[in-house]
Design a protein around this motif. Structure first.
Motif, mmCIF file in Angstrom:
data_model
loop_
_atom_site.group_PDB
_atom_site.id
_atom_site.type_symbol
_atom_site.label_atom_id
_atom_site.label_comp_id
_atom_site.label_asym_id
_atom_site.label_seq_id
_atom_site.Cartn_x
_atom_site.Cartn_y
_atom_site.Cartn_z
ATOM 1 N N HIS A 1 40.612 77.938 65.934
ATOM 2 C CA HIS A 1 41.582 79.010 66.152
ATOM 3 C C HIS A 1 42.233 79.320 64.800
ATOM 4 O O HIS A 1 41.951 78.658 63.813
ATOM 5 C CB HIS A 1 42.621 78.620 67.220
ATOM 6 N N ASP B 1 46.446 82.642 66.648
ATOM 7 C CA ASP B 1 46.438 82.042 67.975
ATOM 8 C C ASP B 1 47.682 81.187 68.207
ATOM 9 O O ASP B 1 48.117 81.001 69.343
ATOM 10 C CB ASP B 1 45.185 81.171 68.142
ATOM 11 N N ALA C 1 50.085 78.687 72.754
ATOM 12 C CA ALA C 1 49.052 79.695 72.490
ATOM 13 C C ALA C 1 49.624 81.101 72.598
ATOM 14 O O ALA C 1 50.413 81.406 73.494
ATOM 15 C CB ALA C 1 47.897 79.518 73.474
ATOM 16 N N ARG D 1 37.100 87.193 72.606
ATOM 17 C CA ARG D 1 36.857 85.774 72.302
ATOM 18 C C ARG D 1 35.711 85.610 71.311
ATOM 19 O O ARG D 1 35.788 84.831 70.362
ATOM 20 C CB ARG D 1 36.550 85.020 73.606
#
Length: 196
Positions: free
Chosen positions: A51, A79, A124, A174
């Protein structure tokens, strides 16, 4: 009264302690001053692995005027994020930060070293913006990803903003995030920026 803590001291201490493990991990890069949205804002320290994590530093001499804009810019691409600040900034900064931001206090210990104390843990970020994320790529990196997806050379000659839009249309967020992180991790010329 203890002396004022400078940005460079917090940064060096963060690299030496908080980021020591990340700096030795082969699948992780740690960068100072990652430009976001073509340099509109900079992430003070970015940690890129599975991330993107951003650390924003506010030393004693800093002011918080730009923090709301920085929070918005970080929110579009990272993130996770943490504010590392001198104790004098914590109370004023907290209302400016979304709940997902972590907060750390950077204080001078009796020995003169910088000590970090967690005020709030990070969580997150659920609102990364795909287009702003794509803009972390340099034009050749965006073109390489599109080429691998079968985009024609004719389409690859379009303005870079069009390339970013194609990426957003072709890839789920993603997958796009994964490709962006891969490109950033293998980028070699961080300081000698190529022609965009």
């Amino acid at each position: 009264m203890s002396r004022r803590i400078r940005d460079c001291e917090i940064r060096a201490a963060a690299h030496a302690t908080l980021l020591r493990r990340a700096r030795t991990c082969p699948d992780t890069i740690v960068l100072d001053e990652l430009g976001v949205d073509h340099g509109a804002c900079r992430v003070d320290i970015a940690v890129i692995n599975g991330h993107i994590r951003g650390l924003e530093i506010k030393a004693d001499a800093d002011v918080l005027d730009r923090l709301p804009r920085q929070v918005a810019a970080y929110g579009a691409v990272v993130d996770r994020a943490t504010l590392i600040a001198s104790p004098r900034h914590i109370a004023r900064a907290m209302p400016m930060l979304p709940e997902w931001w972590g907060v750390m206090s950077a204080e001078q210990s009796p020995s003169g070293q910088i000590a970090f104390r967690i005020v709030r843990r990070e969580h997150a970020n659920r609102s990364v913006d795909a287009l702003t994320l794509a803009r972390l790529l340099w034009r050749p990196e965006a073109a390489a990803i599109l080429r691998a997806l079968g985009t024609t050379e004719k389409h690859l000659r379009q303005p870079r903003e069009d390339l970013y839009r194609m990426l957003v249309e072709l890839l789920p967020k993603r997958v796009l995030a994964e490709r962006v992180r891969q490109a950033l991790k293998i980028r070699e010329a961080w300081r000698d920026r190529p022609e965009l």
